[in-house]
Design a protein around this motif. Sequence first.
Motif, PDB file in Angstrom:
ATOM      1  N   ARG A   1      29.980  25.520  36.816  1.00 24.50           N
ATOM      2  CA  ARG A   1      30.991  26.569  36.706  1.00 24.50           C
ATOM      3  C   ARG A   1      31.720  26.686  38.039  1.00 24.50           C
ATOM      4  NH1 ARG A   1      26.583  30.024  38.021  1.00 24.50           N
ATOM      5  NH2 ARG A   1      27.213  31.432  39.681  1.00 24.50           N
ATOM      6  N   TYR A   2      32.860  27.354  38.003  1.00 17.85           N
ATOM      7  CA  TYR A   2      33.674  27.533  39.205  1.00 17.85           C
ATOM      8  C   TYR A   2      33.921  29.020  39.408  1.00 17.85           C
ATOM      9  CZ  TYR A   2      34.249  22.552  38.814  1.00 17.85           C
ATOM     10  OH  TYR A   2      33.999  21.210  38.734  1.00 17.85           O
ATOM     11  N   ASP A   3      33.371  29.550  40.495  1.00 21.68           N
ATOM     12  CA  ASP A   3      33.565  30.954  40.825  1.00 21.68           C
ATOM     13  C   ASP A   3      34.754  31.086  41.760  1.00 21.68           C
ATOM     14  OD1 ASP A   3      31.330  31.583  39.347  1.00 21.68           O
ATOM     15  OD2 ASP A   3      30.008  31.807  41.075  1.00 21.68           O
ATOM     16  N   VAL A   4      35.525  32.136  41.555  1.00 24.62           N
ATOM     17  CA  VAL A   4      36.631  32.447  42.450  1.00 24.62           C
ATOM     18  C   VAL A   4      36.185  33.653  43.278  1.00 24.62           C
ATOM     19  CG1 VAL A   4      39.064  33.088  42.627  1.00 24.62           C
ATOM     20  CG2 VAL A   4      38.308  31.577  40.784  1.00 24.62           C
ATOM     21  N   LEU A   5      36.128  33.450  44.595  1.00 20.33           N
ATOM     22  CA  LEU A   5      35.726  34.516  45.510  1.00 20.33           C
ATOM     23  C   LEU A   5      36.949  35.026  46.252  1.00 20.33           C
ATOM     24  CD1 LEU A   5      32.565  32.876  47.159  1.00 20.33           C
ATOM     25  CD2 LEU A   5      32.702  34.180  45.037  1.00 20.33           C
ATOM     26  N   CYS A   6      36.866  36.262  46.706  1.00 23.83           N
ATOM     27  CA  CYS A   6      37.989  36.857  47.422  1.00 23.83           C
ATOM     28  C   CYS A   6      37.462  37.734  48.546  1.00 23.83           C
ATOM     29  CB  CYS A   6      38.833  37.684  46.456  1.00 23.83           C
ATOM     30  SG  CYS A   6      40.365  38.280  47.183  1.00 23.83           S
ATOM     31  N   ASP A   7      38.230  37.824  49.596  1.00 24.27           N
ATOM     32  CA  ASP A   7      37.904  38.694  50.716  1.00 24.27           C
ATOM     33  C   ASP A   7      37.724  40.118  50.183  1.00 24.27           C
ATOM     34  OD1 ASP A   7      38.662  40.565  53.050  1.00 24.27           O
ATOM     35  OD2 ASP A   7      38.384  38.601  54.009  1.00 24.27           O
ATOM     36  N   PRO A   8      36.677  40.825  50.619  1.00 26.90           N
ATOM     37  CA  PRO A   8      36.406  42.170  50.076  1.00 26.90           C
ATOM     38  C   PRO A   8      37.594  43.136  50.160  1.00 26.90           C
ATOM     39  CG  PRO A   8      34.544  41.429  51.377  1.00 26.90           C
ATOM     40  CD  PRO A   8      35.635  40.406  51.557  1.00 26.90           C
ATOM     41  N   LYS A   9      38.438  43.010  51.173  1.00 32.12           N
ATOM     42  CA  LYS A   9      39.541  43.971  51.332  1.00 32.12           C
ATOM     43  C   LYS A   9      40.590  43.853  50.223  1.00 32.12           C
ATOM     44  CE  LYS A   9      42.360  41.176  54.420  1.00 32.12           C
ATOM     45  NZ  LYS A   9      41.909  40.200  55.304  1.00 32.12           N
ATOM     46  N   THR A  10      40.680  42.693  49.562  1.00 28.88           N
ATOM     47  CA  THR A  10      41.672  42.516  48.499  1.00 28.88           C
ATOM     48  C   THR A  10      41.041  42.113  47.164  1.00 28.88           C
ATOM     49  OG1 THR A  10      42.013  40.242  49.279  1.00 28.88           O
ATOM     50  CG2 THR A  10      43.575  41.915  50.059  1.00 28.88           C
ATOM     51  N   ALA A  11      39.715  42.121  47.076  1.00 31.64           N
ATOM     52  CA  ALA A  11      39.032  41.641  45.870  1.00 31.64           C
ATOM     53  C   ALA A  11      39.338  42.486  44.643  1.00 31.64           C
ATOM     54  CB  ALA A  11      37.523  41.591  46.107  1.00 31.64           C
ATOM     55  N   GLU A  12      39.358  43.799  44.800  1.00 32.87           N
ATOM     56  CA  GLU A  12      39.602  44.658  43.640  1.00 32.87           C
ATOM     57  C   GLU A  12      41.011  44.432  43.083  1.00 32.87           C
ATOM     58  OE1 GLU A  12      39.496  49.376  42.484  1.00 32.87           O
ATOM     59  OE2 GLU A  12      38.373  48.699  44.246  1.00 32.87           O
ATOM     60  N   GLN A  13      41.981  44.303  43.977  1.00 29.00           N
ATOM     61  CA  GLN A  13      43.363  44.034  43.556  1.00 29.00           C
ATOM     62  C   GLN A  13      43.436  42.701  42.807  1.00 29.00           C
ATOM     63  OE1 GLN A  13      46.052  43.473  46.826  1.00 29.00           O
ATOM     64  NE2 GLN A  13      47.845  43.213  45.512  1.00 29.00           N
ATOM     65  N   ALA A  14      42.777  41.668  43.322  1.00 36.16           N
ATOM     66  CA  ALA A  14      42.794  40.353  42.676  1.00 36.16           C
ATOM     67  C   ALA A  14      42.132  40.408  41.312  1.00 36.16           C
ATOM     68  CB  ALA A  14      42.090  39.332  43.569  1.00 36.16           C
TER      69      ALA A  14
END
Length: 176
Positions: free
Chosen positions: A154-167
């Motif tokens: 599987r492929y997980d998409v991770l995001c910096d915590p400061k913008t994760a909710e927006q993404a």
Amino acid sequence: MTNPMGRPGPMGQPGPMGQANAQRRAPQLPTPPSGWPIASYPTYAEAQRAVDFLSDQQFPVQDVTIVGVDLMQVERVLGRLTWKKVIAGGIVSGIWLGVFFGLLLGIVTGGFLGPLIVGIIGGLIFGLISASVPYAATKGQRDFSSTMQLVAGRYDVLCDPKTAEQARDMLSRLSL
């Protein structure tokens, strides 16, 4: 302690000048990914599509990382190898190499036919040898051709915590 020239002091520690130089020369070592998971997809194409969608929405995609999880090495068998196929493949690749070097030599020397013929004959001999010797060395232990791939479960998409909710909110609008 370091001397004024920045030479290493006790225990081999770099001095102030040496430390700056060491940081510039240090290779970038692999590091584990960081960030909050915002989505997970079964294929890389879907994960790539999600990041492309974020980019189209003017999201700062430099905060995003695609991580392949549960890696597997997959060998896909293409077909059976025989002496006939090995020799034919060696001849074809050798001739191509010979044409290339023959034309290159023709450009340098000014004549084309002679260097081209020499290149083709030399390439043919080289191709036969470079294909036949490794195949003979296997002694029938590997009579098939294949390709190797590294794939993920599987492929997980991770995001910096400061913008994760927006993404995550933006991706919820994407229908895959």
